[in-house]
Design a protein around this motif. Structure first.
Motif, short mmCIF file in Angstrom:
data_model
loop_
_atom_site.label_atom_id
_atom_site.label_comp_id
_atom_site.label_asym_id
_atom_site.label_seq_id
_atom_site.Cartn_x
_atom_site.Cartn_y
_atom_site.Cartn_z
N SER A 130 -23.30 38.27 -6.99
CA SER A 130 -22.29 37.53 -6.23
C SER A 130 -22.87 36.29 -5.54
CB SER A 130 -21.65 38.43 -5.18
OG SER A 130 -22.62 38.90 -4.25
N ASP A 131 -24.19 36.17 -5.52
CA ASP A 131 -24.84 35.02 -4.88
C ASP A 131 -24.84 33.84 -5.84
OD1 ASP A 131 -26.57 33.92 -2.65
OD2 ASP A 131 -27.91 33.67 -4.36
N ASP A 132 -24.49 32.66 -5.36
CA ASP A 132 -24.36 31.51 -6.24
C ASP A 132 -25.68 30.84 -6.58
OD1 ASP A 132 -24.65 30.60 -3.62
OD2 ASP A 132 -23.48 28.79 -3.95
N VAL A 133 -26.76 31.19 -5.88
CA VAL A 133 -28.06 30.61 -6.18
C VAL A 133 -28.81 31.45 -7.21
CG1 VAL A 133 -30.29 29.90 -5.19
CG2 VAL A 133 -28.18 29.53 -3.90
N TRP A 134 -28.71 32.75 -7.09
CA TRP A 134 -29.37 33.66 -8.04
C TRP A 134 -28.64 33.62 -9.38
CZ3 TRP A 134 -28.12 37.90 -10.97
CH2 TRP A 134 -29.17 38.68 -11.44
N ASN A 135 -29.40 33.75 -10.45
CA ASN A 135 -28.78 33.96 -11.77
C ASN A 135 -29.72 34.84 -12.59
OD1 ASN A 135 -30.27 32.43 -13.99
ND2 ASN A 135 -29.96 30.73 -12.56
N PRO A 136 -29.25 35.41 -13.71
CA PRO A 136 -30.08 36.35 -14.48
C PRO A 136 -31.39 35.76 -14.98
CG PRO A 136 -27.79 36.57 -15.13
CD PRO A 136 -27.86 35.38 -14.22
N GLY A 137 -31.52 34.44 -14.98
CA GLY A 137 -32.79 33.84 -15.37
C GLY A 137 -33.94 34.22 -14.46
N PHE A 138 -33.64 34.71 -13.24
CA PHE A 138 -34.68 35.14 -12.32
C PHE A 138 -35.14 36.58 -12.58
CE2 PHE A 138 -32.74 31.63 -9.98
CZ PHE A 138 -33.85 30.98 -9.49
N LEU A 139 -34.64 37.21 -13.64
CA LEU A 139 -34.97 38.61 -13.91
C LEU A 139 -36.19 38.79 -14.80
CD1 LEU A 139 -31.44 40.22 -14.42
CD2 LEU A 139 -33.01 40.55 -12.51
N GLY A 140 -36.91 37.72 -15.11
CA GLY A 140 -38.11 37.87 -15.91
C GLY A 140 -39.12 38.79 -15.26
N ALA A 141 -39.11 38.82 -13.94
CA ALA A 141 -40.00 39.71 -13.20
C ALA A 141 -39.32 40.14 -11.91
CB ALA A 141 -41.33 39.03 -12.89
N LEU A 142 -39.47 41.42 -11.57
CA LEU A 142 -39.01 41.94 -10.29
C LEU A 142 -40.23 42.16 -9.42
CD1 LEU A 142 -36.34 44.62 -11.34
CD2 LEU A 142 -35.96 42.26 -10.60
N LEU A 143 -40.37 41.35 -8.38
CA LEU A 143 -41.48 41.52 -7.44
C LEU A 143 -41.03 42.52 -6.39
CD1 LEU A 143 -42.41 39.02 -8.95
CD2 LEU A 143 -43.16 38.03 -6.78
N VAL A 144 -41.54 43.71 -6.49
CA VAL A 144 -41.11 44.81 -5.65
C VAL A 144 -41.99 44.87 -4.42
CG1 VAL A 144 -40.67 47.28 -5.52
CG2 VAL A 144 -40.25 46.06 -7.65
N HIS A 145 -41.37 44.63 -3.28
CA HIS A 145 -42.11 44.64 -2.02
C HIS A 145 -41.74 45.91 -1.26
CE1 HIS A 145 -42.76 43.26 2.30
NE2 HIS A 145 -43.94 43.16 1.74
N TYR A 146 -42.73 46.77 -1.06
CA TYR A 146 -42.47 48.04 -0.37
C TYR A 146 -42.46 47.81 1.13
CZ TYR A 146 -42.90 52.88 1.12
OH TYR A 146 -42.70 54.10 1.73
#
Length: 723
Positions: free
Chosen positions: A207-223
């Motif tokens: 729903s965010d207009d800045v994010w798009n699926p192109g940013f899914l190449g990597a998920l940086l998981v911050h615990y």
């Protein structure tokens, strides 16, 4: 560095002499202590008279080819260091190499026997060396201002300064394009660290207009939690919603708290950048797009989009921000009318000469600072009609083009003076809130014609330090918005300590309301009134202000309101703005421009000329007349109430506002007169615009039936803005 120095020495003192018989040096006169450059060329023709050996043609060609090729190669390396290496130490090395190689090139060229007699060449060498040194200094001072990137057909601005730096052990396995790769940061706890939870969290980003699926190449998981970190069976997962394979990469940061979720660009060395999505200002609503500096000031956005004179506006992801009681506007994108000071930015007041003459402001105006403190994100400054005087599109606007009203056929006047604020809020879904001003209707007019929530507050509710004045007795700061929840939150932030009430008046008064549903617009207005009556369980009375004044006016006041107030508004705004704005500006401008005057649009000039024609006593009389009406109105029409704040509500409506921007209107005139919209101006009561529907009209532009907004204005007693 040592190799460069050795190469310079070898070329100057050995190769030049042996291969082409050239040498140069700086010779000191031992008698006087002065020095001069000596350029020598030996005769290498091989003649008996010269006694010198014949010059080898191959040696000569190789020498001159190498001499001129070296600077070109170093320039190429400079470009590579800027684009690929992003390390200033390489620029220093390249600058030194260029100085040494070009110095040899120029000097040996001077030594050549064909240019020995040219004194002009000697001067050229010295000039060239000076230019070379200056360019080297400039090269060393270059700094990046960020860059523009495209991802999934969406353009982004990536700032030069990273948000933070992360330690990513697996960063090497990511594919970096020109040293950056798009990634999505996801903060997790022990409870939501499963793959299913990850996919659910990321699904909410859509729903965010800045994010798009192109940013899914990597998920940086911050615990972000206590206990054991979640472990994943594979470094790669498939997100079923997008059928996208993503790298899962645990990260740690130099931040003590979590990194906000959302889209980022990651560099090969772990720098993490928050991008701004770029939107085109095709409605012409902004004067300049802005981004924040690290010191709290603002700067022009150094990015652009293709298009015809449409600046790019950069907006950050809303995912980076979380609303809290102390930050009710966190992540809300704000446009600021260009009469409000913003630190680090020039204020134009809608005038090109003002913008060019005065330096950037050092502080935010108080209304701007209050919205920033509440979490609002400034994305740009917005057009105002000149010096906040009323202007009609298109002919009245000379310095800047009037913004485009998106409603109806797209060629309706946007109203003024908060024209950019109204057009921007009405046009762009990515713009949440705009800060305008209202002296005689400058927020309410744009809100009415563009179907927005907008307010003129109780006069004096917020300090206007850092805001260009029109008339301090009348000036107010308010906002324009599509979402009433954001509108309310902005009001709470802007008007500190504003009381709110849960009880409402049971009386409604109307001015100029239709008596029957004879048109689509009147039907909508009467329907809204009926719903409001039911909600308040209120009785409605039509107010005849002329009769009320005649029967209860002060004994010393004239019997007709127009006699009292006809010139009150134009006298106040013209006498005050000439004194507070025009005269200081004209004097300062003339002092540095040989007595010249700056250009000013016709509308302000007409009003200022009227003010000049009035005696100083007219200002005192106008203030007195305003006070007479204010005291009478607040005692007889809208009275304060201890339980409901206001004993009644006063409503007025204008129906459809059809004003084509392609028509040549009469020249600007002095704004004489009194109408329903002037009531709040003189009585200092709050006046809010509420959009209630839209009605059809036949457009002269498109030849089709189009629709325009229908709005109702609601007034309450002074200080009852929080009802």
């Amino acid at each position: 560095m040592l190799l460069l120095a050795a190469d310079f020495y070898y070329l100057k003192n050995i190769a030049g002499r042996r291969l082409v018989g050239l040498r140069w040096w700086n010779e000191v006169d031992t008698a006087t202590g002065g020095s001069h450059w000596v350029f020598e060329s030996q005769d290498r023709s091989g003649s008996v008279e010269s006694g010198a050996p014949t010059q080898n043609a191959t040696d000569k060609r190789f020498f001159w080819l190498a001499l001129y090729a070296q600077p070109a190669l170093w320039v190429a390396l400079a470009i590579v260091s800027l684009v690929r290496l992003l390390n200033p130490i390489w620029l220093s090395l390249v600058a030194i190499a260029l100085i040494l190689t070009i110095t040899n090139t120029l000097a040996f060229s001077r030594c050549d026997k064909f240019s020995q007699a040219s004194s002009l060449a000697s001067s050229a060498i010295l000039t060239s060396l000076l230019i070379l040194h200056a360019r080297a200094i400039l090269t060393l001072s270059l700094k990046s201002t960020g860059g523009t990137w495209t991802l999934g057909d969406i353009s982004y601005y990536v700032p030069a300064t990273p948000y933070t730096t992360v330690s990513v052990a697996a960063v090497g396995r990511l594919e970096h394009v020109d040293s950056l790769t798009p990634v999505t940061v996801v903060s997790i706890t022990a409870r939501n660290g499963s793959i299913a939870s990850l996919e659910s969290i990321v699904g909410g980003f859509a729903s965010d207009d800045v994010w798009n699926p192109g940013f899914l190449g990597a998920l940086l998981v911050h615990y972000n939690g206590v206990g054991d970190k979640p472990k994943y069976p594979s470094k790669l997962i498939t997100l079923s919603r997008w059928n996208q394979v993503s790298n899962i990469i645990p990260i740690s940061t130099n931040y003590s708290s979590t990194i906000p979720n959302g889209p980022y660009f990651l560099s090969a060395n772990g720098a993490l950048y928050q991008p701004y999505r770029l939107y085109s200002d095709f409605a012409g609503a902004f004067t300049q797009p802005l981004i924040p500096n690290s010191d709290g000031s603002y700067a022009a956005l150094p990015a652009a989009l293709p298009g015809i004179q449409s600046p790019a506006i950069g907006v950050p992801s809303r995912l980076y921000y979380t609303k809290t009681p102390s930050k009710p506007l966190a992540g809300v994108r704000l446009g600021v009318k260009d009469i409000y000071d913003v630190a680090g930015v020039k204020t134009s007041n809608g005038n090109r000469a003002v913008y060019g003459f005065y330096p950037p402001k050092t502080d935010n105006s108080i209304p701007v600072q209050r919205l920033i403190d509440a979490g609002a994100i400034i994305v740009g400054k917005m057009k105002t009609s000149q010096f906040a005087n009323g202007e009609l599109a298109t002919a009245d606007w000379v310095d800047y083009h009037s913004p485009f009203n998106p409603r109806g056929d797209g060629y309706q006047d946007p109203s003024s003076s908060s024209s950019g604020a109204g057009a921007g809020t009405g046009t762009y879904p990515w713009l949440d809130l705009t800060l305008g001003s209202d002296t005689g209707g400058s927020i309410r007019g744009p809100s009415q014609v563009q179907g927005l929530f907008g307010n003129r507050p109780t006069h004096g509710l917020v300090d206007l330090t850092g805001v260009m004045p029109l008339a301090p007795e009348l000036d107010t700061a308010g906002v324009l918005c599509r979402d009433p929840a954001i509108w309310k939150a902005a009001g709470i932030a802007l008007y500190a300590d504003l009381p709110f009430y849960n009880s409402y008046p049971s009386a409604i008064q109307t001015i100029g309301f239709p008596t029957s549903a004879t048109s689509e617009a009147s039907t909508i207005i009467l329907s809204f009134l009926a719903q409001l009556q039911n909600f308040l369980n209120a009785k409605t009375t039509a107010l005849n202000l002329t009769t009320a004044w005649a029967t209860s006016r002060p004994a010393s006041a004239p019997p007709a309101l127009p006699s009292l107030l006809n010139q009150t508004y134009p006298v106040l705004i013209s006498k005050q703005q000439t004194r507070l704005v025009r005269d200081p500006f004209y004097a300062a401008y003339a002092a540095v421009h040989d007595g010249r005057k700056p250009f000013v649009d016709p509308a302000p000039l007409v009003r200022w000329a009227f003010g000049d024609s009035q005696p100083d006593s007219a200002l005192t009389e106008a203030r007195n007349n305003k006070t007479i009406f204010m005291d009478w109105f607040n005692s007889n029409i809208l009275r304060n109430d201890s339980r409901t704040c206001s004993d009644s509500l006063l409503l007025y409506a204008d129906g459809l506002n059809i004003q084509y921007r392609n028509l040549y209107n009469k020249p600007p005139r002095v704004p004489f007169g009194f109408s329903a919209s002037r009531i709040s101006v003189f009585s200092e009561v709050p006046d809010v615009v509420v959009p209630v529907g839209q009605a059809a009209y036949q457009s002269d532009i498109t030849g089709h039936v189009e629709v325009l907004p229908v709005t109702v204005d609601i007034m309450a007693a002074r200080g009852c803005d929080g009802m």
